[in-house]
Write a protein that holds these residues in place. Structure first.
Motif, PDB file in Angstrom:
ATOM      1  N   TYR A   1     -14.464  55.915 -30.263  1.00  0.00           N
ATOM      2  CA  TYR A   1     -15.742  55.227 -30.126  1.00  0.00           C
ATOM      3  C   TYR A   1     -16.487  55.119 -31.458  1.00  0.00           C
ATOM      4  O   TYR A   1     -17.713  55.126 -31.498  1.00  0.00           O
ATOM      5  CB  TYR A   1     -16.625  55.921 -29.078  1.00  0.00           C
TER       6      TYR A   1
ATOM      7  N   ALA B   1     -23.233  54.443 -23.906  1.00  0.00           N
ATOM      8  CA  ALA B   1     -22.270  53.647 -24.670  1.00  0.00           C
ATOM      9  C   ALA B   1     -20.862  54.213 -24.536  1.00  0.00           C
ATOM     10  O   ALA B   1     -19.891  53.470 -24.394  1.00  0.00           O
ATOM     11  CB  ALA B   1     -22.682  53.600 -26.135  1.00  0.00           C
TER      12      ALA B   1
ATOM     13  N   ASP C   1     -11.568  52.234 -28.821  1.00  0.00           N
ATOM     14  CA  ASP C   1     -12.403  52.352 -27.638  1.00  0.00           C
ATOM     15  C   ASP C   1     -11.614  51.796 -26.457  1.00  0.00           C
ATOM     16  O   ASP C   1     -10.396  51.605 -26.557  1.00  0.00           O
ATOM     17  CB  ASP C   1     -13.756  51.647 -27.825  1.00  0.00           C
TER      18      ASP C   1
ATOM     19  N   GLN D   1     -28.587  57.071 -24.901  1.00  0.00           N
ATOM     20  CA  GLN D   1     -27.987  55.814 -25.341  1.00  0.00           C
ATOM     21  C   GLN D   1     -26.525  56.010 -25.731  1.00  0.00           C
ATOM     22  O   GLN D   1     -25.661  55.210 -25.390  1.00  0.00           O
ATOM     23  CB  GLN D   1     -28.776  55.242 -26.522  1.00  0.00           C
ATOM     24  N   GLN D   2     -26.233  57.090 -26.446  1.00  0.00           N
ATOM     25  CA  GLN D   2     -24.855  57.348 -26.854  1.00  0.00           C
ATOM     26  C   GLN D   2     -23.965  57.660 -25.662  1.00  0.00           C
ATOM     27  O   GLN D   2     -22.813  57.218 -25.605  1.00  0.00           O
ATOM     28  CB  GLN D   2     -24.830  58.490 -27.873  1.00  0.00           C
TER      29      GLN D   2
ATOM     30  N   TYR E   1     -19.806  52.463 -30.680  1.00  0.00           N
ATOM     31  CA  TYR E   1     -21.246  52.561 -30.868  1.00  0.00           C
ATOM     32  C   TYR E   1     -21.612  53.388 -32.092  1.00  0.00           C
ATOM     33  O   TYR E   1     -22.788  53.562 -32.395  1.00  0.00           O
ATOM     34  CB  TYR E   1     -21.897  53.192 -29.639  1.00  0.00           C
ATOM     35  N   ARG E   2     -20.642  53.913 -32.812  1.00  0.00           N
ATOM     36  CA  ARG E   2     -20.929  54.727 -33.989  1.00  0.00           C
ATOM     37  C   ARG E   2     -20.232  54.125 -35.203  1.00  0.00           C
ATOM     38  O   ARG E   2     -19.059  53.780 -35.143  1.00  0.00           O
ATOM     39  CB  ARG E   2     -20.449  56.161 -33.774  1.00  0.00           C
TER      40      ARG E   2
ATOM     41  N   ARG F   1     -17.307  51.537 -25.408  1.00  0.00           N
ATOM     42  CA  ARG F   1     -17.426  50.602 -26.515  1.00  0.00           C
ATOM     43  C   ARG F   1     -17.720  51.358 -27.808  1.00  0.00           C
ATOM     44  O   ARG F   1     -18.211  52.488 -27.801  1.00  0.00           O
ATOM     45  CB  ARG F   1     -18.551  49.597 -26.249  1.00  0.00           C
TER      46      ARG F   1
END
Length: 590
Positions: free
Chosen positions: A456, A131, A387, A127-128, A138-139, A136
């Motif tokens: 990110y 992303a 990002d 998933q990471q 995501y963290r 984008r």
């Protein structure tokens, strides 16, 4: 074709031994007899007819004889009797399932949870990665950092102003105005993490993260080699440095118009580029590659390929000197053009550019602020990408601006991020003996001299000459910049998460205070101007915290417009721990 699984049990029995042994085992394991006898020789008269019946059963039923010989236990006999009609393939499947059950039981006894490994390592990582590929945010780690518990240490090496810093864990690289490139080895974190303790207990034991980094190597240019074209070194101030992620290259650029590629291990020069026509002000690697972008005062951005040690192309468009540049994973970069007050996103493959125009200020007149202190943006000096859709810029009017590729104007402007300068005395503003207080100019905001993001994520760091490194976070809706803490401040100030010159009113809105600063008696950790910031995460995905390296000097990297009395030339390392999961949940509940 026959195999072990397809041979009838009766045949296997006949091969293993004589048939006369079967009745003995049958009598030992069978539960069909109503009363066992204590003297088998004297009460075994009906044995011959049973032997005859057994011979008939052997010839008629293979599965029953197989159960009698191979599985003597009563429970096993019952379970096997239920599988009399299974095929060879079904039996192999049943044995495989039994084997997997045994392996799973052994793994559980050893304390190894395969399900957690699958969930954490495989699913979450995928998933990471997806992303990050999409580019984008995501963290969200800004709220998980214990900024008020960060440790720090200052290190220097008898050099001039540190102009730039780069990191490639566990090494940091600093460059100075006296043509020095220094490689440092940062200290590793202890095994017990925060708070740190040592086994030995001397009178004044320093915590391991506070120990100064070790100088590994140093090279210094020679200004007397100006006319030597073959000299592979800097002959003027080094203004920027960048390190590749694979730890192979370190690149420096300076006021001598040169870009020098160094071997990261030995700091030996590998190639010198002379394509720029003016001072090189910024360098940035494309993430995961050895593609390099450079900015210069000649108003151009150039692209390089360090795998071939070759020049690629030049990008034109800025109307003033390009003073900073940044890049992420995609083949594009973003730069700022100082007094043309524009940020330009360069799409290298498409050979196009997007122009974002600054120069605006926050039109909302806030109370307790002198309107004359709301300076217009004169120069856009710093840029950092969050990002592939968002980036942030810093200017000489002390404002942080959040931008999106979908709009030509900033989404949000945070004015006076590092507070205001101390107001001048009347005697300092005028040469008269008894000057009129009206001649005193309004206090001016401190410039944004350093800016960095954790790609990110929602973490943003900025620096100036107020003695601290400010920590900011991106709001949940990705439309605002909010304060998250201060590196280098007393714990009381950091716990409040309120920046210098900012206070929160009853409504919760943050308002700037004209000339409001911390007490002059408060200790300054960062003594000087923060000219650059570099960072990296400790442990896997930052589970052990964040390491921040801030390059500090007595004056600015591109000039001497500001000089700090009592400033230090060097760098400061901050070790920011990561909060634990229970503490995180409690904060969320509050």
């Amino acid at each position: 074709m026959s195999s072990f699984f397809t041979i009838p049990g009766a045949q296997k029995k006949r091969k293993r031994g004589p048939a006369t042994e079967a009745p003995k085992k049958r009598f030992a394991t069978s539960k069909s007899s109503s009363k066992p006898t204590s003297k088998p020789p004297s009460k075994s008269a009906p044995a011959p007819p049973k032997r005859a019946e057994r011979d008939e059963s052997i010839s008629g039923s293979d599965s029953e004889s197989e159960d009698a010989i191979e599985l003597p236990d009563a429970p096993e006999t019952g379970s096997e009797s239920e599988n009399e009609g299974e095929t060879a393939a079904e039996k192999r499947l049943r044995l495989a399932e039994r084997y997997l059950d045994n392996v799973r039981q052994e793994v559980d006894e050893a304390g190894f949870d395969a399900e957690d490994i699958d969930r954490d390592i495989i699913a979450e990582r995928l998933q990471q990665d997806v992303a990050e590929t999409k580019g984008r945010v995501y963290r969200k780690i800004a709220s998980e950092l214990a900024v008020d518990k960060a440790s720090h240490t200052l290190f220097r090496c008898n050099t001039f102003t540190t102009t730039s810093v780069a990191v490639c864990a566990p090494y940091a690289y600093t460059v100075t105005k006296d043509r020095c490139l220094i490689k440092w080895k940062l200290q590793d974190l202890p095994a017990n993490q925060f708070p740190q303790t040592t086994k030995r207990k001397p009178k004044k034991p320093p915590a391991p993260p506070r120990r100064q980094p070790t100088k590994v190597a140093m090279v210094k240019g020679n200004h007397k080699k100006e006319k030597d074209r073959d000299y592979k070194g800097h002959i003027a101030d080094i203004l920027c440095v960048a390190a590749s992620q694979d730890g192979k290259f370190v690149v420096t650029g300076g006021a001598d118009k040169r870009i020098i590629v160094w071997d990261a291990k030995s700091l030996k020069p590998q190639r010198v580029f002379y394509q720029h026509r003016d001072a090189v002000t910024g360098l940035a690697f494309r993430r995961g590659t050895n593609q390099l972008y450079s900015s210069s005062k000649d108003r151009t951005v150039k692209v390089w390929s360090l795998d071939e040690l070759a020049y690629v192309e030049t990008l034109f468009g800025h109307q003033d000197q390009v003073v900073d540049i940044d890049a992420l994973a995609q083949e594009r970069c973003i730069s700022v053009g100082a007094r043309d007050r524009t940020a330009r996103l360069w799409k290298v493959v498409e050979e196009t550019q997007l122009v974002f125009r600054g120069g605006s200020i926050d039109k909302k007149q806030k109370p307790n602020i002198d309107p004359r202190s709301l300076a217009h943006e004169g120069s856009m000096d710093r840029v950092a990408m969050i990002d592939d859709e968002l980036f942030v810029t810093g200017s000489d009017n002390g404002s942080l601006a959040l931008w999106s590729l979908q709009k030509k104007k900033p989404l949000f402007i945070l004015p006076q991020a590092h507070g205001l300068e101390d107001p001048l005395l009347p005697t300092e503003a005028s040469a008269e003996r008894t000057p009129d207080p009206k001649v005193v100019p309004p206090p001016q905001p401190r410039w944004i001299t350093a800016l960095r993001t954790l790609p990110y994520s929602d973490l943003i760091l900025s620096g100036s000459w107020d003695g601290y490194v400010r920590v900011w976070k991106l709001s949940d809706d990705k439309r605002r910049i909010e304060p998250a803490g201060i590196l280098g401040s007393p714990s009381s100030d950091a716990a409040g998460l309120v920046p210098n010159g900012v206070h929160a009113d009853d409504s919760g809105d943050e308002e700037m205070v004209n000339g409001a600063n911390e007490s002059k008696d408060a200790p300054w950790i960062v003594k000087g101007i923060v000219n650059d910031i570099a960072l990296f995460e400790r442990g896997d995905r930052g589970k052990d915290g964040l390491c921040v390296v801030a390059g500090v000097g007595k004056d600015m990297r591109l000039g001497m417009w500001k000089k700090i009395k009592g400033g230090k030339n060097g760098a400061v390392v901050f070790e920011v721990p990561r909060t634990k999961a229970p503490e995180k949940e409690e904060l969320a509940d509050d």
